[in-house]
Design a protein around this motif. Sequence first.
Motif, PDB file in Angstrom:
ATOM      1  N   ASP A  85       0.840  -1.194   0.000  1.00 26.67           N
ATOM      2  CA  ASP A  85       0.000   0.000   0.000  1.00 26.67           C
ATOM      3  C   ASP A  85       0.879   1.250   0.000  1.00 26.67           C
ATOM      4  OD1 ASP A  85      -2.318  -1.516   0.092  1.00 26.67           O
ATOM      5  OD2 ASP A  85      -2.383  -1.522   2.285  1.00 26.67           O
ATOM      6  N   ASP A  86       0.361   2.322  -0.580  1.00 30.71           N
ATOM      7  CA  ASP A  86       1.153   3.550  -0.676  1.00 30.71           C
ATOM      8  C   ASP A  86       0.238   4.747  -0.821  1.00 30.71           C
ATOM      9  OD1 ASP A  86       0.999   4.450  -3.755  1.00 30.71           O
ATOM     10  OD2 ASP A  86       1.097   2.268  -3.682  1.00 30.71           O
ATOM     11  N   ASP A  87       0.827   5.943  -0.756  1.00 35.49           N
ATOM     12  CA  ASP A  87       0.055   7.178  -0.897  1.00 35.49           C
ATOM     13  C   ASP A  87       0.276   7.837  -2.255  1.00 35.49           C
ATOM     14  OD1 ASP A  87       2.568   8.358  -0.792  1.00 35.49           O
ATOM     15  OD2 ASP A  87       2.253   9.353   1.129  1.00 35.49           O
ATOM     16  N   GLY A  88       0.875   7.092  -3.187  1.00 40.95           N
ATOM     17  CA  GLY A  88       1.166   7.620  -4.515  1.00 40.95           C
ATOM     18  C   GLY A  88       2.597   8.054  -4.679  1.00 40.95           C
ATOM     19  N   LYS A  89       3.300   8.261  -3.575  1.00 47.73           N
ATOM     20  CA  LYS A  89       4.709   8.660  -3.622  1.00 47.73           C
ATOM     21  C   LYS A  89       5.583   7.899  -2.633  1.00 47.73           C
ATOM     22  CE  LYS A  89       4.057  13.332  -5.450  1.00 47.73           C
ATOM     23  NZ  LYS A  89       4.321  14.787  -5.248  1.00 47.73           N
ATOM     24  N   VAL A  90       4.981   7.479  -1.533  1.00 44.88           N
ATOM     25  CA  VAL A  90       5.728   6.794  -0.479  1.00 44.88           C
ATOM     26  C   VAL A  90       4.929   5.567  -0.036  1.00 44.88           C
ATOM     27  CG1 VAL A  90       6.743   7.007   1.825  1.00 44.88           C
ATOM     28  CG2 VAL A  90       6.715   8.988   0.295  1.00 44.88           C
ATOM     29  N   SER A  91       5.588   4.423   0.085  1.00 44.96           N
ATOM     30  CA  SER A  91       4.886   3.229   0.553  1.00 44.96           C
ATOM     31  C   SER A  91       4.619   3.336   2.053  1.00 44.96           C
ATOM     32  CB  SER A  91       5.705   1.974   0.261  1.00 44.96           C
ATOM     33  OG  SER A  91       6.867   1.923   1.074  1.00 44.96           O
ATOM     34  N   VAL A  92       3.582   2.651   2.497  1.00 44.64           N
ATOM     35  CA  VAL A  92       3.254   2.644   3.924  1.00 44.64           C
ATOM     36  C   VAL A  92       4.442   2.123   4.728  1.00 44.64           C
ATOM     37  CG1 VAL A  92       1.808   1.545   5.674  1.00 44.64           C
ATOM     38  CG2 VAL A  92       0.764   2.460   3.594  1.00 44.64           C
ATOM     39  N   GLU A  93       5.056   1.059   4.254  1.00 37.88           N
ATOM     40  CA  GLU A  93       6.165   0.454   4.983  1.00 37.88           C
ATOM     41  C   GLU A  93       7.344   1.413   5.101  1.00 37.88           C
ATOM     42  OE1 GLU A  93       8.141  -2.178   7.284  1.00 37.88           O
ATOM     43  OE2 GLU A  93       6.058  -2.340   6.604  1.00 37.88           O
ATOM     44  N   SER A  94       7.564   2.224   4.092  1.00 39.42           N
ATOM     45  CA  SER A  94       8.713   3.131   4.096  1.00 39.42           C
ATOM     46  C   SER A  94       8.581   4.265   5.102  1.00 39.42           C
ATOM     47  CB  SER A  94       8.937   3.727   2.706  1.00 39.42           C
ATOM     48  OG  SER A  94      10.074   4.567   2.695  1.00 39.42           O
ATOM     49  N   THR A  95       7.374   4.547   5.559  1.00 44.30           N
ATOM     50  CA  THR A  95       7.209   5.643   6.523  1.00 44.30           C
ATOM     51  C   THR A  95       7.651   5.240   7.924  1.00 44.30           C
ATOM     52  OG1 THR A  95       4.927   5.032   7.091  1.00 44.30           O
ATOM     53  CG2 THR A  95       5.239   6.565   5.233  1.00 44.30           C
TER      54      THR A  95
END
Length: 224
Positions: A169-179
Amino acid sequence: MTKKTQEFVVLLHGWGRTDKSMLVLQLALQHAGYQVVNVDYPSNDKTIKELAEIAVSQGIYECEAQGAKTIHFVTHSLGGILVRQYFKERKLGKLGRVVMLGTPNKGSEVIDMYRKFYLFRQFAGPAGLALGTSEKDIPNNLGAVSFELGVIAGSKSINPLLSLMLPGDDDGKVSVESTKVEGMSDFIALPTTHPTMLASPSVIKQMLHFLAHGCFEEQAKENA
Protein backbone atom coordinates in the motif's frame (compact mmCIF):
# COMPACT_ATOMS: atom_id res chain seq x y z
CA MET A 1 0.57 33.11 29.60
CA THR A 2 -1.24 29.79 29.96
CA LYS A 3 0.47 26.41 29.75
CA LYS A 4 -1.11 25.67 26.36
CA THR A 5 0.08 28.93 24.84
CA GLN A 6 3.63 28.06 25.87
CA GLU A 7 3.40 24.96 23.67
CA PHE A 8 4.60 25.69 20.16
CA VAL A 9 4.42 23.58 17.00
CA VAL A 10 6.94 23.99 14.19
CA LEU A 11 5.54 23.05 10.77
CA LEU A 12 7.95 21.84 8.06
CA HIS A 13 6.60 21.29 4.56
CA GLY A 14 7.73 18.68 2.06
CA TRP A 15 10.00 18.66 -0.96
CA GLY A 16 8.95 21.00 -3.79
CA ARG A 17 6.34 22.70 -1.62
CA THR A 18 6.07 25.87 0.46
CA ASP A 19 4.71 26.87 3.84
CA LYS A 20 1.35 27.53 2.18
CA SER A 21 0.83 23.78 1.83
CA MET A 22 0.70 23.58 5.65
CA LEU A 23 -1.91 26.31 6.20
CA VAL A 24 -4.81 23.94 6.98
CA LEU A 25 -2.70 22.19 9.61
CA GLN A 26 -1.62 25.57 10.98
CA LEU A 27 -5.21 26.70 11.41
CA ALA A 28 -6.19 23.41 13.07
CA LEU A 29 -3.31 23.64 15.52
CA GLN A 30 -4.05 27.27 16.35
CA HIS A 31 -7.70 26.42 16.90
CA ALA A 32 -6.55 23.71 19.34
CA GLY A 33 -4.63 26.34 21.30
CA TYR A 34 -1.06 25.86 20.08
CA GLN A 35 1.25 28.63 18.95
CA VAL A 36 2.51 27.79 15.47
CA VAL A 37 5.67 28.60 13.51
CA ASN A 38 5.20 27.63 9.86
CA VAL A 39 8.68 27.55 8.32
CA ASP A 40 9.34 28.04 4.62
CA TYR A 41 12.61 26.76 3.20
CA PRO A 42 14.20 26.21 -0.28
CA SER A 43 13.72 22.44 -0.57
CA ASN A 44 15.10 22.20 -4.12
CA ASP A 45 18.30 24.17 -3.63
CA LYS A 46 20.39 22.59 -0.86
CA THR A 47 21.42 19.32 0.75
CA ILE A 48 19.37 17.69 3.49
CA LYS A 49 21.99 18.60 6.08
CA GLU A 50 21.99 22.25 4.96
CA LEU A 51 18.20 22.37 4.94
CA ALA A 52 18.02 20.87 8.43
CA GLU A 53 20.35 23.60 9.70
CA ILE A 54 18.25 26.29 8.04
CA ALA A 55 14.69 25.11 8.64
CA VAL A 56 14.82 23.34 12.00
CA SER A 57 17.08 25.99 13.51
CA GLN A 58 14.79 28.76 12.29
CA GLY A 59 11.75 27.05 13.77
CA ILE A 60 13.39 26.59 17.16
CA TYR A 61 14.72 30.15 17.18
CA GLU A 62 11.31 31.67 16.44
CA CYS A 63 9.63 29.56 19.12
CA GLU A 64 12.20 30.44 21.77
CA ALA A 65 12.01 34.12 20.87
CA GLN A 66 8.30 33.98 21.78
CA GLY A 67 8.85 32.22 25.10
CA ALA A 68 8.19 28.61 24.18
CA LYS A 69 8.44 26.07 27.00
CA THR A 70 7.73 23.08 24.74
CA ILE A 71 8.45 22.79 21.02
CA HIS A 72 6.65 20.13 18.99
CA PHE A 73 7.14 19.41 15.29
CA VAL A 74 4.64 18.39 12.61
CA THR A 75 6.24 17.56 9.29
CA HIS A 76 5.27 16.47 5.80
CA SER A 77 7.45 14.19 3.69
CA LEU A 78 11.00 15.66 3.45
CA GLY A 79 10.31 17.82 6.52
CA GLY A 80 10.47 14.71 8.68
CA ILE A 81 13.88 13.76 7.30
CA LEU A 82 15.14 17.22 8.23
CA VAL A 83 14.02 16.70 11.83
CA ARG A 84 15.75 13.30 11.95
CA GLN A 85 18.92 14.82 10.48
CA TYR A 86 18.94 17.72 12.95
CA PHE A 87 18.31 15.68 16.10
CA LYS A 88 20.74 12.98 15.09
CA GLU A 89 23.47 15.39 16.14
CA ARG A 90 21.69 17.59 18.72
CA LYS A 91 19.50 17.55 21.79
CA LEU A 92 16.80 20.01 22.74
CA GLY A 93 15.62 19.97 26.34
CA LYS A 94 12.26 21.51 25.48
CA LEU A 95 11.58 19.19 22.54
CA GLY A 96 8.05 17.86 22.78
CA ARG A 97 6.47 15.40 20.35
CA VAL A 98 6.91 14.95 16.63
CA VAL A 99 4.31 13.88 14.07
CA MET A 100 5.51 12.87 10.60
CA LEU A 101 3.06 12.75 7.69
CA GLY A 102 4.06 10.63 4.69
CA THR A 103 7.77 10.86 5.44
CA PRO A 104 9.94 8.45 3.40
CA ASN A 105 11.88 7.22 6.42
CA LYS A 106 13.28 4.35 4.38
CA GLY A 107 13.37 6.32 1.12
CA SER A 108 11.09 6.17 -1.91
CA GLU A 109 11.33 3.90 -4.95
CA VAL A 110 9.87 6.75 -7.01
CA ILE A 111 13.11 8.66 -6.45
CA ASP A 112 15.12 5.56 -7.38
CA MET A 113 13.39 5.51 -10.76
CA TYR A 114 13.16 9.18 -11.60
CA ARG A 115 16.67 10.24 -10.66
CA LYS A 116 17.90 8.27 -13.66
CA PHE A 117 16.55 11.08 -15.83
CA TYR A 118 18.56 14.24 -16.45
CA LEU A 119 15.64 16.69 -16.29
CA PHE A 120 14.48 15.29 -12.97
CA ARG A 121 17.99 15.54 -11.53
CA GLN A 122 18.11 19.20 -12.52
CA PHE A 123 14.76 19.93 -10.93
CA ALA A 124 15.02 17.79 -7.80
CA GLY A 125 18.13 19.33 -6.29
CA PRO A 126 20.44 17.53 -3.86
CA ALA A 127 17.80 16.96 -1.18
CA GLY A 128 15.26 15.35 -3.49
CA LEU A 129 17.89 13.13 -5.08
CA ALA A 130 18.99 11.86 -1.65
CA LEU A 131 15.55 10.42 -0.79
CA GLY A 132 16.03 7.04 -2.48
CA THR A 133 15.99 3.63 -0.85
CA SER A 134 19.64 2.57 -1.14
CA GLU A 135 21.99 2.16 1.80
CA LYS A 136 23.82 5.26 0.61
CA ASP A 137 20.72 7.47 0.68
CA ILE A 138 20.17 9.81 3.62
CA PRO A 139 16.98 8.29 5.09
CA ASN A 140 18.75 4.98 5.69
CA ASN A 141 21.75 6.58 7.40
CA LEU A 142 20.03 8.54 10.15
CA GLY A 143 19.43 5.69 12.57
CA ALA A 144 16.64 5.27 15.12
CA VAL A 145 14.80 8.31 16.43
CA SER A 146 15.40 9.38 20.02
CA PHE A 147 12.27 11.49 20.49
CA GLU A 148 8.54 10.82 20.87
CA LEU A 149 7.39 10.21 17.31
CA GLY A 150 4.03 9.44 15.78
CA VAL A 151 4.06 8.40 12.12
CA ILE A 152 1.00 8.80 9.90
CA ALA A 153 1.15 7.04 6.52
CA GLY A 154 -1.24 7.45 3.60
CA SER A 155 -2.61 4.24 2.12
CA LYS A 156 -4.59 5.64 -0.82
CA SER A 157 -3.23 6.54 -4.24
CA ILE A 158 -4.72 8.36 -7.20
CA ASN A 159 -1.54 7.87 -9.24
CA PRO A 160 -1.52 4.23 -10.46
CA LEU A 161 1.64 4.76 -12.53
CA LEU A 162 3.74 5.82 -9.55
CA SER A 163 2.10 3.20 -7.36
CA LEU A 164 3.46 0.50 -9.67
CA MET A 165 6.94 1.46 -8.44
CA LEU A 166 5.97 1.17 -4.78
CA PRO A 167 5.66 -2.09 -2.80
CA GLY A 168 2.42 -2.76 -0.93
CA ASP A 169 0.00 0.00 0.00
CA ASP A 170 1.15 3.55 -0.68
CA ASP A 171 0.06 7.18 -0.90
CA GLY A 172 1.17 7.62 -4.52
CA LYS A 173 4.71 8.66 -3.62
CA VAL A 174 5.73 6.79 -0.48
CA SER A 175 4.89 3.23 0.55
CA VAL A 176 3.25 2.64 3.92
CA GLU A 177 6.16 0.45 4.98
CA SER A 178 8.71 3.13 4.10
CA THR A 179 7.21 5.64 6.52
CA LYS A 180 8.10 3.47 9.52
CA VAL A 181 11.30 4.10 11.46
CA GLU A 182 13.00 2.42 14.38
CA GLY A 183 12.21 4.09 17.70
CA MET A 184 8.84 5.55 16.71
CA SER A 185 6.28 5.66 19.51
CA ASP A 186 3.16 4.95 17.44
CA PHE A 187 2.07 4.40 13.85
CA ILE A 188 -1.16 4.61 11.87
CA ALA A 189 -2.04 4.28 8.18
CA LEU A 190 -5.04 6.26 6.94
CA PRO A 191 -6.82 6.19 3.55
CA THR A 192 -5.40 9.43 2.20
CA THR A 193 -2.95 10.42 -0.52
CA HIS A 194 0.42 12.12 -0.19
CA PRO A 195 -0.85 15.66 -0.96
CA THR A 196 -4.38 15.41 0.44
CA MET A 197 -3.25 14.22 3.88
CA LEU A 198 -2.41 17.85 4.64
CA ALA A 199 -6.11 18.70 4.73
CA SER A 200 -7.56 15.35 5.82
CA PRO A 201 -9.87 15.60 8.86
CA SER A 202 -8.82 12.11 10.04
CA VAL A 203 -5.13 13.01 9.77
CA ILE A 204 -5.67 16.26 11.65
CA LYS A 205 -7.62 14.47 14.38
CA GLN A 206 -4.86 11.89 14.86
CA MET A 207 -2.13 14.55 14.74
CA LEU A 208 -3.81 16.49 17.55
CA HIS A 209 -4.37 13.33 19.58
CA PHE A 210 -0.70 12.36 19.38
CA LEU A 211 0.52 15.82 20.31
CA ALA A 212 -1.73 15.78 23.37
CA HIS A 213 -1.34 12.16 24.49
CA GLY A 214 1.73 10.64 22.81
CA CYS A 215 -0.34 8.03 20.97
CA PHE A 216 -2.98 7.72 18.26
CA GLU A 217 -6.60 6.81 19.00
CA GLU A 218 -6.96 3.04 19.38
CA GLN A 219 -10.34 2.90 17.67
CA ALA A 220 -8.95 4.69 14.63
CA LYS A 221 -6.06 2.25 14.41
CA GLU A 222 -8.45 -0.70 14.59
CA ASN A 223 -10.58 0.73 11.76
CA ALA A 224 -7.69 1.86 9.55
